[in-house]
Design an enzyme around this catalytic site. Sequence first.
Site, PDB file in Angstrom:
ATOM      1  N   HIS A  34       0.832  -1.197   0.000  1.00  0.00           N
ATOM      2  CA  HIS A  34       0.000   0.000   0.000  1.00  0.00           C
ATOM      3  C   HIS A  34       0.870   1.253   0.000  1.00  0.00           C
ATOM      4  O   HIS A  34       2.042   1.220   0.400  1.00  0.00           O
ATOM      5  CB  HIS A  34      -0.929  -0.002   1.203  1.00  0.00           C
ATOM      6  CG  HIS A  34      -2.003  -1.034   1.120  1.00  0.00           C
ATOM      7  ND1 HIS A  34      -3.008  -1.148   2.056  1.00  0.00           N
ATOM      8  CD2 HIS A  34      -2.249  -2.008   0.197  1.00  0.00           C
ATOM      9  CE1 HIS A  34      -3.824  -2.139   1.727  1.00  0.00           C
ATOM     10  NE2 HIS A  34      -3.370  -2.674   0.601  1.00  0.00           N
ATOM     11  N   GLU A  93       0.753   3.844   1.911  1.00  0.00           N
ATOM     12  CA  GLU A  93       1.205   4.202   3.265  1.00  0.00           C
ATOM     13  C   GLU A  93       2.409   3.355   3.670  1.00  0.00           C
ATOM     14  O   GLU A  93       3.376   3.868   4.248  1.00  0.00           O
ATOM     15  CB  GLU A  93       0.074   4.003   4.277  1.00  0.00           C
ATOM     16  CG  GLU A  93      -1.150   4.867   4.035  1.00  0.00           C
ATOM     17  CD  GLU A  93      -2.216   4.150   3.222  1.00  0.00           C
ATOM     18  OE1 GLU A  93      -3.407   4.359   3.505  1.00  0.00           O
ATOM     19  OE2 GLU A  93      -1.857   3.388   2.297  1.00  0.00           O
ATOM     20  N   CYS A  98      -2.518  -0.742   7.606  1.00  0.00           N
ATOM     21  CA  CYS A  98      -1.809   0.527   7.572  1.00  0.00           C
ATOM     22  C   CYS A  98      -2.086   1.355   8.824  1.00  0.00           C
ATOM     23  O   CYS A  98      -1.228   2.103   9.294  1.00  0.00           O
ATOM     24  CB  CYS A  98      -2.196   1.316   6.322  1.00  0.00           C
ATOM     25  SG  CYS A  98      -1.541   0.602   4.781  1.00  0.00           S
ATOM     26  N   CYS A 117      -6.352   1.376   5.555  1.00  0.00           N
ATOM     27  CA  CYS A 117      -6.921   0.079   5.924  1.00  0.00           C
ATOM     28  C   CYS A 117      -6.460  -0.289   7.345  1.00  0.00           C
ATOM     29  O   CYS A 117      -5.693   0.437   7.974  1.00  0.00           O
ATOM     30  CB  CYS A 117      -6.488  -0.981   4.926  1.00  0.00           C
ATOM     31  SG  CYS A 117      -4.721  -1.380   5.028  1.00  0.00           S
TER      32      CYS A 117
END
Length: 345
Positions: free
Chosen positions: A269, A271, A300, A297
């Site tokens: 991801h 992040e 993260c 999410c």
Amino acid sequence: MVYELKANPIIGVVGPDCSGKGTVAAYLRDQQRFECYSLSDMLREEADVRGLDRKTETLIALGRELRAEHGNSVLAQKALKKLKPNTRYAIESIRHPDEVRALQGKVKFTLVAVDAPLYDRWQRFNSRKREGEQISVEEFAERDRRAFYSPEEGGQQVGVCMTMAQHHIYNHAAVTAAELYSQVDKVLQRLERLGWDEYFLNIMDAVAKRGTCDRGMAGALIVKDRHILATGYVGSPSGLEHCDEKGHLMEGRINPDSSTSEHCIRTAHAEQNAFAQAAKHGADVRGATLYVGFEPCRDCTKLVINSGIERVVARKRYQKGELAREWLKKGGVTLEVLEDVVQGY
């Protein structure tokens, strides 16, 4: 609200008689901290000096005389001499294209046209009872025609000026004051200087375009003291194939509500990649702000809390973000979502 505008703009206001130019200028003065000048006031000052009355026809004739003698931009030039630095201005009653051109020579000038139907304007004209003037709608229409475009030397050309405007406001009889001001606000929003959050979100949008998985073209920015510490976008770990090259690597999941869904697991991801970049380069993210396209999410969110991030700014909501929101709150992380819209993908 008072808008934070780029530099200190000059807003020119043009329109036919009784369209609402003065009301727009008064709103800019009283609510938006503009200094206001009316080119008609320049004429009234000259009329007073000459001992003339202030009737509209007198001012029209005086304006024609001044333009013929000193050039069509004479009233705008008079207004420009009054301007002070570091001040926002509204200048109304512009009536000739050369006045517009003189003002356009100043940085940050924008022209706004205010219009209304002739019958509405005629009624406003008679209701103001200035200098005892009361005229028929036919007389008003003839005056309007002459002001709209006069080829005579020193004549008015309001219609030409209105075609030069970047913004248009409509003020017919059914428009309330609040609706008129709302139209002005929309103009100011277009001129408004970006706030820091929108500034960094726009950079985050550009970072997101580097993503290599079309199922999640997201970006992330870690910012501290208005300095960017790290960026991240959706992509595979270094040395591994990207979705753009190899295709998606899908995996089925059972969600907390017992529904099933498929996710691409090839990439990290945005992040996660941002945190990896910060760690790689020794950036201290404690107390920083994380900018993301939509709420993080759950995985993260764990990184956000443990890294010491104090604030998360997301443009939109995440479709399954309930638990992550709860964790961020418990972890003492401030979450701000700018648009109450769920990001779909």
